[in-house]
Design a protein around this motif. Sequence first.
Motif, PDB file in Angstrom:
ATOM      1  N   UNK A 270       0.799  -1.232   0.000  1.00 34.24           N
ATOM      2  CA  UNK A 270       0.000   0.000   0.000  1.00 34.24           C
ATOM      3  C   UNK A 270       0.832   1.281   0.000  1.00 34.24           C
ATOM      4  N   UNK A 271       2.161   1.188   0.131  1.00 36.17           N
ATOM      5  CA  UNK A 271       2.954   2.419   0.179  1.00 36.17           C
ATOM      6  C   UNK A 271       4.418   2.108  -0.107  1.00 36.17           C
ATOM      7  N   UNK A 272       5.189   3.160  -0.361  1.00 34.50           N
ATOM      8  CA  UNK A 272       6.639   3.013  -0.455  1.00 34.50           C
ATOM      9  C   UNK A 272       7.204   2.797   0.938  1.00 34.50           C
ATOM     10  N   UNK A 273       8.243   1.992   1.018  1.00 37.59           N
ATOM     11  CA  UNK A 273       8.794   1.614   2.326  1.00 37.59           C
ATOM     12  C   UNK A 273      10.264   2.017   2.436  1.00 37.59           C
ATOM     13  N   UNK A 274      10.727   2.096   3.662  1.00 32.96           N
ATOM     14  CA  UNK A 274      12.154   2.216   3.947  1.00 32.96           C
ATOM     15  C   UNK A 274      12.665   0.797   4.157  1.00 32.96           C
ATOM     16  N   UNK A 275      13.443   0.309   3.204  1.00 32.09           N
ATOM     17  CA  UNK A 275      13.783  -1.107   3.177  1.00 32.09           C
ATOM     18  C   UNK A 275      15.007  -1.402   4.045  1.00 32.09           C
ATOM     19  N   UNK A 276      14.793  -1.509   5.343  1.00 35.88           N
ATOM     20  CA  UNK A 276      15.878  -1.930   6.225  1.00 35.88           C
ATOM     21  C   UNK A 276      15.975  -3.458   6.198  1.00 35.88           C
ATOM     22  N   UNK A 277      16.943  -3.992   6.926  1.00 35.50           N
ATOM     23  CA  UNK A 277      17.214  -5.436   6.898  1.00 35.50           C
ATOM     24  C   UNK A 277      15.997  -6.241   7.362  1.00 35.50           C
ATOM     25  N   UNK A 278      15.345  -5.803   8.434  1.00 33.92           N
ATOM     26  CA  UNK A 278      14.218  -6.550   9.002  1.00 33.92           C
ATOM     27  C   UNK A 278      13.035  -6.588   8.034  1.00 33.92           C
ATOM     28  N   UNK A 279      12.695  -5.430   7.459  1.00 35.45           N
ATOM     29  CA  UNK A 279      11.546  -5.386   6.561  1.00 35.45           C
ATOM     30  C   UNK A 279      11.828  -6.164   5.277  1.00 35.45           C
ATOM     31  N   UNK A 307       3.849  -6.162  -5.389  1.00 34.60           N
ATOM     32  CA  UNK A 307       4.026  -4.952  -4.596  1.00 34.60           C
ATOM     33  C   UNK A 307       5.438  -4.683  -4.139  1.00 34.60           C
ATOM     34  N   UNK A 308       6.438  -5.422  -4.638  1.00 35.10           N
ATOM     35  CA  UNK A 308       7.798  -5.288  -4.148  1.00 35.10           C
ATOM     36  C   UNK A 308       8.758  -4.775  -5.228  1.00 35.10           C
ATOM     37  N   UNK A 309       8.214  -4.059  -6.217  1.00 31.02           N
ATOM     38  CA  UNK A 309       9.063  -3.503  -7.270  1.00 31.02           C
ATOM     39  C   UNK A 309      10.052  -2.491  -6.705  1.00 31.02           C
ATOM     40  N   UNK A 310       9.607  -1.703  -5.722  1.00 26.43           N
ATOM     41  CA  UNK A 310      10.495  -0.704  -5.107  1.00 26.43           C
ATOM     42  C   UNK A 310      11.718  -1.375  -4.492  1.00 26.43           C
ATOM     43  N   UNK A 311      11.501  -2.501  -3.810  1.00 22.34           N
ATOM     44  CA  UNK A 311      12.615  -3.241  -3.215  1.00 22.34           C
ATOM     45  C   UNK A 311      13.564  -3.741  -4.295  1.00 22.34           C
ATOM     46  N   UNK A 312      13.016  -4.269  -5.386  1.00 21.20           N
ATOM     47  CA  UNK A 312      13.852  -4.784  -6.471  1.00 21.20           C
ATOM     48  C   UNK A 312      14.715  -3.687  -7.072  1.00 21.20           C
ATOM     49  N   UNK A 313      14.148  -2.489  -7.215  1.00 24.75           N
ATOM     50  CA  UNK A 313      14.890  -1.368  -7.796  1.00 24.75           C
ATOM     51  C   UNK A 313      15.965  -0.874  -6.841  1.00 24.75           C
ATOM     52  N   UNK A 314      15.608  -0.695  -5.577  1.00 28.21           N
ATOM     53  CA  UNK A 314      16.529  -0.073  -4.609  1.00 28.21           C
ATOM     54  C   UNK A 314      17.632  -1.015  -4.147  1.00 28.21           C
TER      55      UNK A 314
END
Length: 639
Positions: A270-279, A307-314
């Motif tokens: 549902x939103x952009x996230x700050x992708x730390x190790x735990x998340x 919903x995890x495209x942002x993680x793949x990019x970052x």
Amino acid sequence: MARLNLLEETRFEKLPVSVFDNPNAASLSVAHRIANLIKKKQEQNEMAVLGLATGATPIAVYAELVRLHKEEGLSFKNVITFNLDEYYPMLPTAAQSYVTFMNENLFDHIDIDRKNVNIPDGTLSLEEIPAFCLEYEKKIGQLGGLDIQILGIGRTGHIGFNEPGSAPNSGTRLVTLDDLTRRDAARDFGGKSFVPTKAITMGIGTIFKAREIILMAWNRKKASIIKKAVEGEISSEVPATYLQLSDNVEFILDKEAASDLTRFNTPWLVKDCVWDERLTRKAVIWLANTLKKPVLKLTEDDFNNNGMAQLAVEKGPVYNININIFNKLQHTITGWPGGKPNADDSQRPERAEPAKKRVIIFSPHPDDDVISMGGTFIRLVDQQHDVHVAYQTSGNTAVWDDDALRFVEFSIDFAEKMGLGQEALQEKYDNMRKFISQKRPNQIDTPEIQTVKGLIRKGEAIAGARYCGLQDDHIHFMALPFYETGKNQKNPVTSKDIELTIELLQKVKPQQVFAAGDFEDPHGTHIVCFNIILAALTELRKTESWAQDCWLWMYRGAWLEFETYEIEMAVPLSPQELEKKKYAIFKHQSQKDRAVFPGDDAREFWQRAEDRNRETAKAYDELGLAEYEAMEAFVRWKF
């Protein structure tokens, strides 16, 4: 823009939800809303009509209303109250009655006119109930309806006692309680068999007529039903979902109760996230479980389509993310829970040095040690660590009365056979038997019975610890004072509980402490005992160097396992080790076959432990890691 972001974040939620950091902050907010309503009505020279709930959820709300009355002059002279429900049959003087609850938590401490207090009558004959219910509805209607209705929610999704199957237009009536509801109430009544099977409750239709409806829920135990109520389809199977049809409702939650909502549990949807190790770890494991694929087989399309495209990019490329998470999971697995001697420990859960550690396993009840970490307990002893076990409470409320009599009967027969004096023992026994024959549900046992029940559990704990390999001088019984009330409601923790824990810690000076982090324990003992340990270690860390080097590991017990992404140490068990753990649990005969307070799980404790340990191993296996028979899981507390 902020408004648009919030709407996007909450798009799965079908009614308004406010989330607070903790139950106390949420309760204060609700109490002040009620107080403001009362004051507004006073200014208009009108009566405030309140719908009230019982149970643990609103207690802090009532406490704040009492404080506002005593310290800030809030008057309840213009307040009329209607309670949601009452058990049937139920005497108003009974300890479990909602009349008693309301008096103890609110009415006895404020200036309300008792003629303005309305609670369903649990003493009526069956023939009188329909007319009473009609009159209850009529009285609410004549006052113009409820200004505000506060609600809790049961784990069946009931509001009031409107159980699954209730109609959305239902009125005040007599209902049959769901079995889960009765199991949840069992501890208050001294066993499920003593919980009434029926109740008188306001209907959903009655609740709907309130001008303002506030549903409150606290703690992780309510998270799954809150998700269904807030995000699920409207269904009679979850009566709280009917609240989605109201324009006047708000859910007030703490973070734990809200934790299964999409915006908290899977925020990447549902939103952009700050992708730390735990998340990142949580998201990748969620994706693997959702698609039923091992971690190393997840693809870029899998990320993009879920919903995890942002993680793949970052953090990509995706395969590097997968490798990293796989390695992290692999490194949690260890057959050396006390640390592997002479090994590189940079990728291991525990330190290699000292090779032989001093260890304390704290057990809230006398069987939590073997139920929760019996395999690791045995492994630590076998690997020659200096292991101590500390039983924090006697567990004496969880023994059947006939077991207590049986043990005293044995003592009498033993005394007779050995030619020992038995008159005093016989007198004690006769008094115990007389008391038990007249005992009321949840009545506090006599000191003699409490002692016998405590000794039964002590003997079982000793047998279990010895089976795990301990000598008697490494087995400690703390009998923390907060627990020793003889009743299910325990005393508040005092400095004495913490001092006793500090004394034991100073005596052993452990490098490792294991403590119950199973806060889903429905009786609350685990979290109380954990907080005592935490307070003791925090105090010791201020001045003692050994305490600063002491690691605190949390285990979970018979109620719920850690989520896979949370686990920091996973100790694999072979089939033989799992069997040995089961035998250690068998030493607790008073808890076998049928425990006094089993919670809502019909399985025996050994079955829960065995199944849970196998499920943990299966979860690792399905992510693509090695396949083990069973695993015990631990999370390290970060000071």
